[in-house]
Scaffold this active site. Structure first.
Site, PDB file in Angstrom:
ATOM      1  N   ASN A  15     -10.342   0.661   1.983  1.00  0.00           N
ATOM      2  CA  ASN A  15      -8.891   0.637   1.789  1.00  0.00           C
ATOM      3  C   ASN A  15      -8.614   0.450   0.302  1.00  0.00           C
ATOM      4  O   ASN A  15      -8.720  -0.663  -0.222  1.00  0.00           O
ATOM      5  CB  ASN A  15      -8.268  -0.497   2.609  1.00  0.00           C
ATOM      6  CG  ASN A  15      -6.757  -0.570   2.466  1.00  0.00           C
ATOM      7  OD1 ASN A  15      -6.164   0.101   1.632  1.00  0.00           O
ATOM      8  ND2 ASN A  15      -6.134  -1.417   3.267  1.00  0.00           N
ATOM      9  N   CYS A  24       0.797  -1.228   0.000  1.00  0.00           N
ATOM     10  CA  CYS A  24       0.000   0.000   0.000  1.00  0.00           C
ATOM     11  C   CYS A  24       0.828   1.275   0.000  1.00  0.00           C
ATOM     12  O   CYS A  24       0.295   2.355  -0.239  1.00  0.00           O
ATOM     13  CB  CYS A  24      -0.937   0.000   1.208  1.00  0.00           C
ATOM     14  SG  CYS A  24      -2.064  -1.417   1.274  1.00  0.00           S
ATOM     15  N   HIS A  52      12.478   1.256   5.298  1.00  0.00           N
ATOM     16  CA  HIS A  52      12.300  -0.162   4.965  1.00  0.00           C
ATOM     17  C   HIS A  52      12.845  -1.020   6.105  1.00  0.00           C
ATOM     18  O   HIS A  52      14.026  -0.947   6.429  1.00  0.00           O
ATOM     19  CB  HIS A  52      13.042  -0.488   3.663  1.00  0.00           C
ATOM     20  CG  HIS A  52      12.527  -1.714   2.967  1.00  0.00           C
ATOM     21  ND1 HIS A  52      12.394  -2.934   3.595  1.00  0.00           N
ATOM     22  CD2 HIS A  52      12.103  -1.905   1.689  1.00  0.00           C
ATOM     23  CE1 HIS A  52      11.927  -3.824   2.738  1.00  0.00           C
ATOM     24  NE2 HIS A  52      11.731  -3.223   1.572  1.00  0.00           N
ATOM     25  N   HIS A 110      -2.379  19.682   7.141  1.00  0.00           N
ATOM     26  CA  HIS A 110      -3.228  18.569   6.697  1.00  0.00           C
ATOM     27  C   HIS A 110      -2.466  17.246   6.795  1.00  0.00           C
ATOM     28  O   HIS A 110      -1.270  17.185   6.466  1.00  0.00           O
ATOM     29  CB  HIS A 110      -3.698  18.800   5.259  1.00  0.00           C
ATOM     30  CG  HIS A 110      -4.300  20.149   5.037  1.00  0.00           C
ATOM     31  ND1 HIS A 110      -5.560  20.490   5.455  1.00  0.00           N
ATOM     32  CD2 HIS A 110      -3.779  21.280   4.452  1.00  0.00           C
ATOM     33  CE1 HIS A 110      -5.820  21.742   5.138  1.00  0.00           C
ATOM     34  NE2 HIS A 110      -4.743  22.245   4.530  1.00  0.00           N
ATOM     35  N   HIS A 161      -2.812   6.803   5.180  1.00  0.00           N
ATOM     36  CA  HIS A 161      -3.319   5.628   4.469  1.00  0.00           C
ATOM     37  C   HIS A 161      -4.465   4.983   5.238  1.00  0.00           C
ATOM     38  O   HIS A 161      -4.361   4.711   6.431  1.00  0.00           O
ATOM     39  CB  HIS A 161      -2.182   4.632   4.279  1.00  0.00           C
ATOM     40  CG  HIS A 161      -2.637   3.260   3.864  1.00  0.00           C
ATOM     41  ND1 HIS A 161      -3.458   3.054   2.773  1.00  0.00           N
ATOM     42  CD2 HIS A 161      -2.395   2.030   4.405  1.00  0.00           C
ATOM     43  CE1 HIS A 161      -3.701   1.761   2.659  1.00  0.00           C
ATOM     44  NE2 HIS A 161      -3.069   1.120   3.631  1.00  0.00           N
TER      45      HIS A 161
END
Length: 454
Positions: A385, A184, A263, A348, A352
């Site tokens: 989602n 995602c 990562h 703002h 996700h």
């Protein structure tokens, strides 16, 4: 600037004299000059990356699937009947409303799970988003220099990027990339890749297309860790046009300030938190979501915002964080490390829409108000989602509400398999007038926000 040009002028005069004498040294200096000018010009043109505009795919009403309809469809699939109660529980806790979208192929009786149906779904989403973007920007397809598509699950051959090239007959010299299996957060990875390409290709336009394929990711077994994906993912996609042309700053919406990629794949629990594999029957493929997913997301977010804080936080906030960190590490293990107040940096927050629990946890970590979380919460309620495109539906909500003002800072946050946390920071170059917007929220924005506390 003028001193640089003057220096180059004197240099040219010397070279003309040397060149007339057929001096080999002159040739070498000429090559050096050309290299210098090319480097100078390239840096000059590639300093800024602008978001000209973006478009979110607005699915057809016939794809609307209420929670009750979703359960009824699951009952028609023999393998899924045993897990109906579990799916109901997931949907009840999802934060979804009753107007999210699924592919029409999943509403057939029985659901049509095949490559042709998956391809049809993706073509509808990608072409729909790009068509709307081209309409909004009046962009000519022959002017697109870079194309990046991302979809985690569905990766046919030819690739999705080739699909776009073929459909729009893009030029043969286009730089074309297709990202897969990155979850995602791949939408922001694509933005970061586009930024890096624009830094070395002056006067260029980059088209980024982010989506996910629901048909090819639909799981037909009874493994609960894999059934969660069925319940949470919905149809969506976004197309984003980026530019490094200085004149575009006058009509672009946003300026890209930062991209931060984290990562954590070197850790086994992070790597395995979202994993595509066969279930215990060794026959049915699905995407398993582990119980460590939430803690993994929190771990990745913490490191990401620590890196981002170096660039955006006020000096006092940095001091508070560093001082408490040092005290905890060297003097008092029980000391709680100060969480910087990112509300001082951003107007703002586009988070996700991975699920209700994800939004609740991030709200606590960042200390966001209900108003600041509203765009993400409403996007989860209305569209579910939509994977890598979700952050663009969130930003579209802010625009539809008329909340974007010149100078506002926007923070996009996304999580993905691997495990990754990626963020992007934008600065609004102008007020965004919702009346002039083509936006999937516009026809119903007056109905939001709605109460989702139940």
């Amino acid at each position: 600037m003028f001193s640089t040009l003057s220096t180059i002028g004197h240099f040219l005069n010397i070279q003309i004299l040397l060149f007339k004498s057929n001096n080999i040294f002159s040739l070498l200096l000429w090559c050096s000059l050309i290299a210098f000018i090319a480097t100078f010009y390239q840096k000059k043109c590639s300093k800024n990356v602008y978001l000209v505009d973006f478009a979110c795919y607005n699915p057809f009403p016939r794809g609307i699937c209420s929670k009750e309809m979703f359960i009824e469809q699951s009952k028609r699939v023999g393998h899924l009947k045993e897990s109906i109660d579990f799916q109901k529980k997931i949907l009840d806790r999802s934060g979804f409303g009753n107007k999210t979208y699924v592919p029409e192929s999943l509403l057939e009786n029985p659901p049509n799970i095949c490559t042709n149906a998956a391809r049809k779904e993706t073509e509808s989403v990608i072409f729909g988003a790009i068509d709307e973007l081209l309409l909004k920007t009046k962009m000519k397809v022959e002017d697109i220099d870079i194309l990046i598509t991302n979809c985690s699950i569905f990766n046919p051959s030819p690739s999705l990027s080739a699909m776009v090239v073929n459909h729009y007959k893009l030029k043969h010299q286009i730089l074309c990339y297709n990202l897969s299996g990155m979850g995602c957060s791949a939408g922001l990875i694509a933005i970061d890749l586009a930024k890096q390409l624009l830094e070395v290709h002056p006067n260029s336009y980059a088209l980024v297309v982010s989506t996910e394929n629901i048909n090819s990711g639909y799981y037909l077994g009874n493994n609960r860790s894999m059934l969660v994906s069925n319940c949470l993912f919905r149809v969506g996609g976004a197309a984003i046009l980026l530019s490094n042309i200085s004149s575009d700053s006058h009509h672009s919406k946003y300026h890209l300030k930062h991209t931060i990629r984290t990562h954590k794949g070197s850790r086994d629990n992070c790597y395995n938190s979202v994993f595509q594999k066969e279930d215990e029957t060794n026959k049915i493929t699905g995407v398993s979501l582990s119980k460590d997913l939430m803690s993994t997301a929190g771990f990745a977010l913490k490191e990401n915002i620590t890196t981002l804080g170096k660039f955006v936080l006020p000096l006092l906030e940095k001091f508070k964080f560093v001082s408490t960190f040092v005290v905890k590490k060297y003097f008092n293990k029980k000391m709680k490390v100060y969480t910087p107040d990112f509300k001082l940096c951003f107007e703002h927050f586009c988070i996700h829409t991975g699920g209700k629990a994800v939004l609740v946890d991030i709200q606590k970590v960042l200390g966001l108000s209900d108003f600041q979380l509203e765009p993400s919460r409403m996007t989860l309620y209305r569209y579910g989602n939509t994977s890598s495109s979700s952050i663009w539906y969130v930003l579209a909500y802010c625009e539809a509400k008329g909340r974007i003002r010149k100078g506002d800072k926007i923070w996009q946050i996304a999580f993905g398999s691997g495990f990754k946390c990626n963020t992007a920071v934008w600065c609004a170059l102008r007020d965004v007038d919702p009346i002039k917007e083509i936006n999937p929220w516009m026809d119903e924005i007056s109905q939001f926000p709605v109460d989702v506390s139940i």
